[in-house]
Design an enzyme around this catalytic site. Structure first.
Site, PDB file in Angstrom:
ATOM      1  N   ASN A 183     106.689  12.692 -21.027  1.00  0.00           N
ATOM      2  CA  ASN A 183     107.071  11.142 -20.723  1.00  0.00           C
ATOM      3  C   ASN A 183     108.339  10.930 -20.656  1.00  0.00           C
ATOM      4  O   ASN A 183     109.149  11.169 -21.682  1.00  0.00           O
ATOM      5  CB  ASN A 183     106.414  10.179 -21.980  1.00  0.00           C
ATOM      6  CG  ASN A 183     106.765   8.653 -21.782  1.00  0.00           C
ATOM      7  OD1 ASN A 183     107.466   8.432 -20.532  1.00  0.00           O
ATOM      8  ND2 ASN A 183     106.328   7.726 -22.485  1.00  0.00           N
TER       9      ASN A 183
ATOM     10  N   ARG B  93     103.391  10.970 -17.519  1.00  0.00           N
ATOM     11  CA  ARG B  93     103.499   9.616 -17.380  1.00  0.00           C
ATOM     12  C   ARG B  93     104.176   9.234 -16.196  1.00  0.00           C
ATOM     13  O   ARG B  93     105.494   9.751 -16.021  1.00  0.00           O
ATOM     14  CB  ARG B  93     103.859   8.859 -18.513  1.00  0.00           C
ATOM     15  CG  ARG B  93     103.840   7.583 -18.389  1.00  0.00           C
ATOM     16  CD  ARG B  93     104.561   6.890 -19.645  1.00  0.00           C
ATOM     17  NE  ARG B  93     104.586   5.429 -19.560  1.00  0.00           N
ATOM     18  CZ  ARG B  93     105.589   4.597 -19.989  1.00  0.00           C
ATOM     19  NH1 ARG B  93     106.812   5.134 -20.578  1.00  0.00           N
ATOM     20  NH2 ARG B  93     105.695   3.275 -19.932  1.00  0.00           N
TER      21      ARG B  93
ATOM     22  N   HIS C 231     101.833  -0.546 -18.827  1.00  0.00           N
ATOM     23  CA  HIS C 231     101.022  -0.359 -19.851  1.00  0.00           C
ATOM     24  C   HIS C 231      99.711  -0.087 -19.802  1.00  0.00           C
ATOM     25  O   HIS C 231      98.702  -0.354 -20.372  1.00  0.00           O
ATOM     26  CB  HIS C 231     101.093  -1.550 -21.223  1.00  0.00           C
ATOM     27  CG  HIS C 231     102.370  -1.577 -21.541  1.00  0.00           C
ATOM     28  ND1 HIS C 231     102.915  -2.962 -21.757  1.00  0.00           N
ATOM     29  CD2 HIS C 231     103.322  -1.034 -22.105  1.00  0.00           C
ATOM     30  CE1 HIS C 231     104.160  -3.049 -22.462  1.00  0.00           C
ATOM     31  NE2 HIS C 231     104.642  -1.692 -22.432  1.00  0.00           N
TER      32      HIS C 231
ATOM     33  N   GLY D 201     104.472  -4.329 -28.006  1.00  0.00           N
ATOM     34  CA  GLY D 201     105.408  -3.303 -28.796  1.00  0.00           C
ATOM     35  C   GLY D 201     106.825  -3.900 -28.453  1.00  0.00           C
ATOM     36  O   GLY D 201     106.939  -5.157 -28.607  1.00  0.00           O
TER      37      GLY D 201
ATOM     38  N   ARG E 135     113.632  -8.514 -23.802  1.00  0.00           N
ATOM     39  CA  ARG E 135     113.201  -9.158 -22.441  1.00  0.00           C
ATOM     40  C   ARG E 135     112.765 -10.713 -22.630  1.00  0.00           C
ATOM     41  O   ARG E 135     111.990 -10.720 -23.611  1.00  0.00           O
ATOM     42  CB  ARG E 135     112.268  -8.342 -21.754  1.00  0.00           C
ATOM     43  CG  ARG E 135     112.791  -6.956 -21.220  1.00  0.00           C
ATOM     44  CD  ARG E 135     111.709  -6.065 -20.496  1.00  0.00           C
ATOM     45  NE  ARG E 135     111.770  -4.757 -20.715  1.00  0.00           N
ATOM     46  CZ  ARG E 135     110.775  -3.879 -20.936  1.00  0.00           C
ATOM     47  NH1 ARG E 135     109.520  -4.472 -20.797  1.00  0.00           N
ATOM     48  NH2 ARG E 135     111.069  -2.820 -21.128  1.00  0.00           N
TER      49      ARG E 135
ATOM     50  N   ASP F   8     113.454  -6.047 -33.759  1.00  0.00           N
ATOM     51  CA  ASP F   8     112.504  -5.324 -34.548  1.00  0.00           C
ATOM     52  C   ASP F   8     111.709  -6.296 -35.551  1.00  0.00           C
ATOM     53  O   ASP F   8     112.176  -7.160 -36.200  1.00  0.00           O
ATOM     54  CB  ASP F   8     112.900  -4.228 -35.334  1.00  0.00           C
ATOM     55  CG  ASP F   8     111.958  -3.049 -36.067  1.00  0.00           C
ATOM     56  OD1 ASP F   8     111.174  -3.560 -36.442  1.00  0.00           O
ATOM     57  OD2 ASP F   8     112.361  -2.067 -35.607  1.00  0.00           O
TER      58      ASP F   8
ATOM     59  N   GLU G 283      98.233   6.352 -25.866  1.00  0.00           N
ATOM     60  CA  GLU G 283      98.541   6.661 -24.462  1.00  0.00           C
ATOM     61  C   GLU G 283      98.613   8.312 -24.092  1.00  0.00           C
ATOM     62  O   GLU G 283      98.317   8.798 -23.121  1.00  0.00           O
ATOM     63  CB  GLU G 283      99.833   6.130 -23.938  1.00  0.00           C
ATOM     64  CG  GLU G 283      99.671   4.587 -23.921  1.00  0.00           C
ATOM     65  CD  GLU G 283     101.145   3.678 -24.041  1.00  0.00           C
ATOM     66  OE1 GLU G 283     101.757   3.889 -24.969  1.00  0.00           O
ATOM     67  OE2 GLU G 283     101.364   3.191 -22.793  1.00  0.00           O
TER      68      GLU G 283
END
Ligand code: ADP
Length: 399
Positions: free
Chosen positions: A7, A91, A180, A210, A241, A284, A385
């Site tokens: 990834n 990925r 995702h 996440g 975001r 977080d 994943e």
């Protein structure tokens, strides 16, 4: 077969070596600060000691060379030679409309991925560099590309089109793609399996919460809607975001703060979300949960807004599917933040959701967190994943 899962980000590379026979992770690690001063390699073989060392990595080819070297290292490696690695699964973030599933990589595929670069300028070029570097070092090893967008390609037109001039879709392919996807697919299929019901008969909502966060609606085994859009900026309030906002806010901020469009986009991507809402307390949820419990008003504001947005999407997707059988929480926040699950479920009385507080306080397992008489089930399913990418890679090689 041993499958190396890669990834690649613009300056990072995460890897896992997975034995597909028993689905065990043999080793995993991370390269950070590729192409910068102070590049770091972290390596953790299963059952062994984790090591972290600073080592120069001028580019991704060097990073992958170091990863391969450490995997065969006689002292700490987990394979004797690279020949033991039967395949590599990469990925890839954006597959556009071209890829509705994973594919084995060849030159045609690479060109088609390149064609998607302007849809994901921050991600796809890095993914391609990782693929190129691997092909150079392991030219005879088959490789697969597994796309974040692929699972969402089953969305109907009314879900993926924006209310914009149709010509923009025709000419530039501006539409909802969603991300995702590997996680939404893995978790929804796992929910069906855990419930012992056919995947094709269920209405499932997956909340992948996440640092980046998205919700998807999976009906009869197919994705019918998802909250991220053309880019991963749309939808939920995330770590940094903004998620959904009135698009006119861009112009408003640009005027008020005297910023250019790129700077406004940086605000929306990096300074917003729960970080911005908490007045820069933290992005977080470990910090935000702690602040919430201590009564910190910045933490309370951010956590409440985050959970309200998740609950609104659950409502929207319940409407889109004309019902819901099971709601799943996954990813860093979804799997760990019991407070977030409690607050979101607090909005779901109309679905007959009854939270089992004791189950909700457990961690790290596949769990039903509602009581047996809850009309709608809510589950916590840790995502994986890397395993999903390894499975896809093996499936393509041995259909
Ligand atoms: P991504 O892959 O998008 O970077 P993850 O799925 O790994 O993100 O989630 C990372 C986030 O999960 C962290 O930023 C943090 O907010 C949250 N998180 C991780 N561990 C915990 C925990 N024990 N309690 C609450 N939140 C957690």
């Amino acid at each position: 077969m041993k499958v190396l899962v890669i990834n690649c980000g613009s300056s990072t590379l995460k890897f896992q070596l997975i034995d597909s026979d028993d689905e065990r992770c043999l080793a995993k690690g991370l390269c950070e600060r590729i192409g910068m001063e102070g590049a770091m390699l972290t390596y953790a073989p299963a059952g062994g000691e984790k090591e972290k060392k600073e080592t120069p990595m001028p580019d991704h080819t060097e990073a992958i060379r170091l990863v391969l070297e450490i995997l065969v290292n006689p002292a700490t490696g987990v394979v004797k030679s690279l020949d033991e690695i039967g395949a590599v699964g990469h990925r890839v973030v954006h597959g556009g409309e071209e890829f509705a599933g994973s594919v084995l990589i060849d030159d045609r595929v690479l060109n088609a991925v390149k064609a998607c670069n302007d849809l994901a300028p921050l991600h796809n070029p890095a993914n391609l560099i990782g693929i190129d570097a691997c092909r150079k070092l392991m030219p005879d090893t088959p490789m697969a590309a597994v796309f974040d967008t692929a699972f969402h390609q089953t969305m109907p037109e009314e879900a993926y089109l924006y209310g914009l001039p149709y010509d923009y879709y025709r000419r530039y392919k501006i539409r909802r793609y969603g991300f995702h996807g590997t996680s939404h697919s893995y978790v929804s299929a796992k929910a069906a399996q855990l419930l012992g019901k056919p995947y094709e008969d269920l209405k499932i909502i997956v909340c992948h919460l996440g640092n980046g966060a998205s919700v998807s609606a999976v009906k009869d085994g197919k994705c019918v809607d998802t909250s991220m859009g053309l880019t991963p900026l749309e939808g939920l309030i995330m770590g940094t975001r903004s998620g959904d906002i009135d698009p006119a806010i861009l112009e408003f901020i640009a005027h008020k703060e005297n910023l250019g469009l790129e700077e406004v986009m940086t605000v929306l991507n990096k300074k917003s979300g729960v970080l911005g809402l908490s007045d820069n307390l933290s992005s977080d949820f470990r910090d935000l949960e702690e602040g919430y419990r201590k009564g910190d008003e910045n933490a309370i504001r951010a956590v409440r807004a985050f959970c309200y947005r998740v609950a609104k999407y659950i409502g929207a997707y319940t409407a889109a599917m004309n019902g819901v059988d099971v709601i799943c929480f996954t990813a860093g926040v979804g799997e760990n933040a019991a407070l977030v699950r409690t607050l979101v479920c607090g909005y779901l009385g109309y679905l007959g959701v009854k939270l089992d507080q004791e189950a909700n306080s457990k961690r790290g397992e596949d769990l039903v967190i509602t009581t047996p008489d809850s009309a709608t089930k809510v589950m916590v399913i840790p995502t994986n994943e890397e395993l999903a990418i390894a499975r896809e890679t093996v499936r393509l090689l041995h259909p």
